[in-house]
Design a protein around this motif. Structure first.
Motif, PDB file in Angstrom:
ATOM      1  N   ARG A 114       0.828  -1.210   0.000  1.00  0.00           N
ATOM      2  CA  ARG A 114       0.000   0.000   0.000  1.00  0.00           C
ATOM      3  C   ARG A 114       0.864   1.262   0.000  1.00  0.00           C
ATOM      4  NH1 ARG A 114       1.145  -0.621   5.273  1.00  0.00           N
ATOM      5  NH2 ARG A 114       0.829   1.169   6.673  1.00  0.00           N
ATOM      6  N   ARG A 115       0.284   2.362  -0.457  1.00  0.00           N
ATOM      7  CA  ARG A 115       0.975   3.648  -0.382  1.00  0.00           C
ATOM      8  C   ARG A 115       1.082   4.092   1.077  1.00  0.00           C
ATOM      9  NH1 ARG A 115      -3.049   5.352  -3.888  1.00  0.00           N
ATOM     10  NH2 ARG A 115      -3.619   6.897  -2.284  1.00  0.00           N
TER      11      ARG A 115
ATOM     12  N   ASP B  99       0.304   6.734   2.526  1.00  0.00           N
ATOM     13  CA  ASP B  99      -0.830   7.525   3.017  1.00  0.00           C
ATOM     14  C   ASP B  99      -2.117   6.712   3.141  1.00  0.00           C
ATOM     15  OD1 ASP B  99      -0.894   7.282   0.205  1.00  0.00           O
ATOM     16  OD2 ASP B  99      -2.208   9.029   0.024  1.00  0.00           O
ATOM     17  N   VAL B 100      -2.065   5.427   2.823  1.00  0.00           N
ATOM     18  CA  VAL B 100      -3.252   4.565   2.906  1.00  0.00           C
ATOM     19  C   VAL B 100      -3.156   3.690   4.150  1.00  0.00           C
ATOM     20  CG1 VAL B 100      -4.563   2.718   1.799  1.00  0.00           C
ATOM     21  CG2 VAL B 100      -3.509   4.510   0.402  1.00  0.00           C
ATOM     22  N   PRO B 101      -4.099   3.830   5.102  1.00  0.00           N
ATOM     23  CA  PRO B 101      -4.072   2.988   6.301  1.00  0.00           C
ATOM     24  C   PRO B 101      -4.215   1.511   5.947  1.00  0.00           C
ATOM     25  CG  PRO B 101      -5.578   4.850   6.592  1.00  0.00           C
ATOM     26  CD  PRO B 101      -5.207   4.810   5.134  1.00  0.00           C
TER      27      PRO B 101
ATOM     28  N   THR C  49      -7.785   0.249   5.350  1.00  0.00           N
ATOM     29  CA  THR C  49      -8.352   0.767   4.101  1.00  0.00           C
ATOM     30  C   THR C  49      -7.857  -0.049   2.914  1.00  0.00           C
ATOM     31  OG1 THR C  49      -8.486   3.017   5.010  1.00  0.00           O
ATOM     32  CG2 THR C  49      -8.523   2.798   2.614  1.00  0.00           C
ATOM     33  N   ALA C  50      -6.567  -0.350   2.901  1.00  0.00           N
ATOM     34  CA  ALA C  50      -6.008  -1.159   1.816  1.00  0.00           C
ATOM     35  C   ALA C  50      -6.636  -2.546   1.781  1.00  0.00           C
ATOM     36  CB  ALA C  50      -4.494  -1.266   1.992  1.00  0.00           C
TER      37      ALA C  50
ATOM     38  N   ARG D  78     -10.268  -2.292   0.476  1.00  0.00           N
ATOM     39  CA  ARG D  78     -10.300  -2.112  -0.976  1.00  0.00           C
ATOM     40  C   ARG D  78      -9.994  -3.426  -1.698  1.00  0.00           C
ATOM     41  NH1 ARG D  78      -6.776   3.525  -1.264  1.00  0.00           N
ATOM     42  NH2 ARG D  78      -8.416   4.927  -0.468  1.00  0.00           N
ATOM     43  N   HIS D  79      -9.053  -4.167  -1.156  1.00  0.00           N
ATOM     44  CA  HIS D  79      -8.687  -5.435  -1.782  1.00  0.00           C
ATOM     45  C   HIS D  79      -9.837  -6.431  -1.724  1.00  0.00           C
ATOM     46  CE1 HIS D  79      -5.956  -8.578  -3.135  1.00  0.00           C
ATOM     47  NE2 HIS D  79      -6.426  -9.358  -2.185  1.00  0.00           N
TER      48      HIS D  79
ATOM     49  N   SER E  31     -11.488  -0.588  11.022  1.00  0.00           N
ATOM     50  CA  SER E  31     -10.773   0.685  10.928  1.00  0.00           C
ATOM     51  C   SER E  31     -10.918   1.501  12.202  1.00  0.00           C
ATOM     52  CB  SER E  31     -11.309   1.505   9.729  1.00  0.00           C
ATOM     53  OG  SER E  31     -10.975   0.877   8.511  1.00  0.00           O
TER      54      SER E  31
ATOM     55  N   ASP F  24      -7.912   3.986  12.472  1.00  0.00           N
ATOM     56  CA  ASP F  24      -7.680   4.486  11.111  1.00  0.00           C
ATOM     57  C   ASP F  24      -8.715   5.508  10.682  1.00  0.00           C
ATOM     58  OD1 ASP F  24      -5.560   2.806  10.983  1.00  0.00           O
ATOM     59  OD2 ASP F  24      -6.447   1.368   9.593  1.00  0.00           O
ATOM     60  N   SER F  25      -9.784   5.628  11.471  1.00  0.00           N
ATOM     61  CA  SER F  25     -10.828   6.569  11.060  1.00  0.00           C
ATOM     62  C   SER F  25     -11.252   7.422  12.236  1.00  0.00           C
ATOM     63  CB  SER F  25     -12.040   5.804  10.513  1.00  0.00           C
ATOM     64  OG  SER F  25     -12.585   4.936  11.489  1.00  0.00           O
TER      65      SER F  25
END
Length: 204
Positions: A80-81, A83-85, A88-89, A92-93, A198, A203-204
């Motif tokens: 993941r990048r 900046d991506v928690p 979240t990654a 999305r996956h 999250s 993360d949120s």
């Protein structure tokens, strides 16, 4: 003269695939306990020693499809990048897997996939072996998330959530509903589950 490495690798992959396909076909037709390793070797036209070079146990002849996804959650977190928690990654996956109707998400109504999952869930030795795969995934994910008990707890929660979501999706399809009809519910369930993960992870 020896075969080129690429050709040798392709032949090995073909042999492995032939053995696995023969095993799954026999297991679905007769049941896991009613099929012997000798039956599989004969159908695949290989010797038993050859079969065991590719698959260490009878259970692995079925569960190699899950093994192909081993460490996937850990890979998602590592790739993941910045900046991506992590949650979240992972969310999305999983959503991407639902969009593709991937069997590992449980959201796939191909008859052989549905029966394959039924075989796994209803055969104690397969279910037990699958648990070991999940524990391995949990260990790898914990290492990717970082040191300490917090990472281990998060990893355990993620693997449990993915297992429950997949089993729930499969059950609806096994009860006779098409995957496209189940998909909106599967998305809502995944969104809700990962939102909780999250929040728990901060993360949120």
């Amino acid at each position: 003269m020896s075969e080129p490495d690429g050709l040798r690798a392709r032949k090995k992959a073909q042999t492995r695939g032939a053995i696995a396909d023969a095993a799954i076909t026999l297991f679905l037709a007769r049941g896991f306990e009613q099929v012997s390793v000798s039956d599989i070797a004969a159908t695949a036209e290989v010797s038993k020693p050859t079969l065991f070079r590719y698959f260490a146990t009878k259970e692995d002849l079925v569960l190699h499809r899950f093994a192909d996804h081993n460490g996937e959650a850990a890979r998602v977190v590592r790739a993941r990048r910045p900046d991506v928690p992590p949650m979240t990654a992972l969310h999305r996956h999983f959503r991407a897997g639902l969009d593709r109707f991937e069997p590992v998400t449980g959201l796939n109504d191909h008859p052989q996939v549905v029966e394959f999952h039924r075989l796994v869930f209803n055969t104690p030795s397969l279910a037990g072996r699958l648990t070991q795969y999940l524990l391995d995934d949990e260990e790898a994910l914990a290492a990717a998330l970082g040191p300490g008990i917090g990472a281990r707890l998060q990893a355990a929660q993620v693997i449990a959530v993915q297992r429950v979501l997949a089993r729930n999706n499969w059950q609806k399809i096994a009860d006779g509903r098409p995957a496209r009809e189940v998909r909106p519910e599967a998305v809502v369930d995944a969104d809700r589950a990962f939102a909780q993960l999250s929040r728990a992870a901060g993360d949120s």
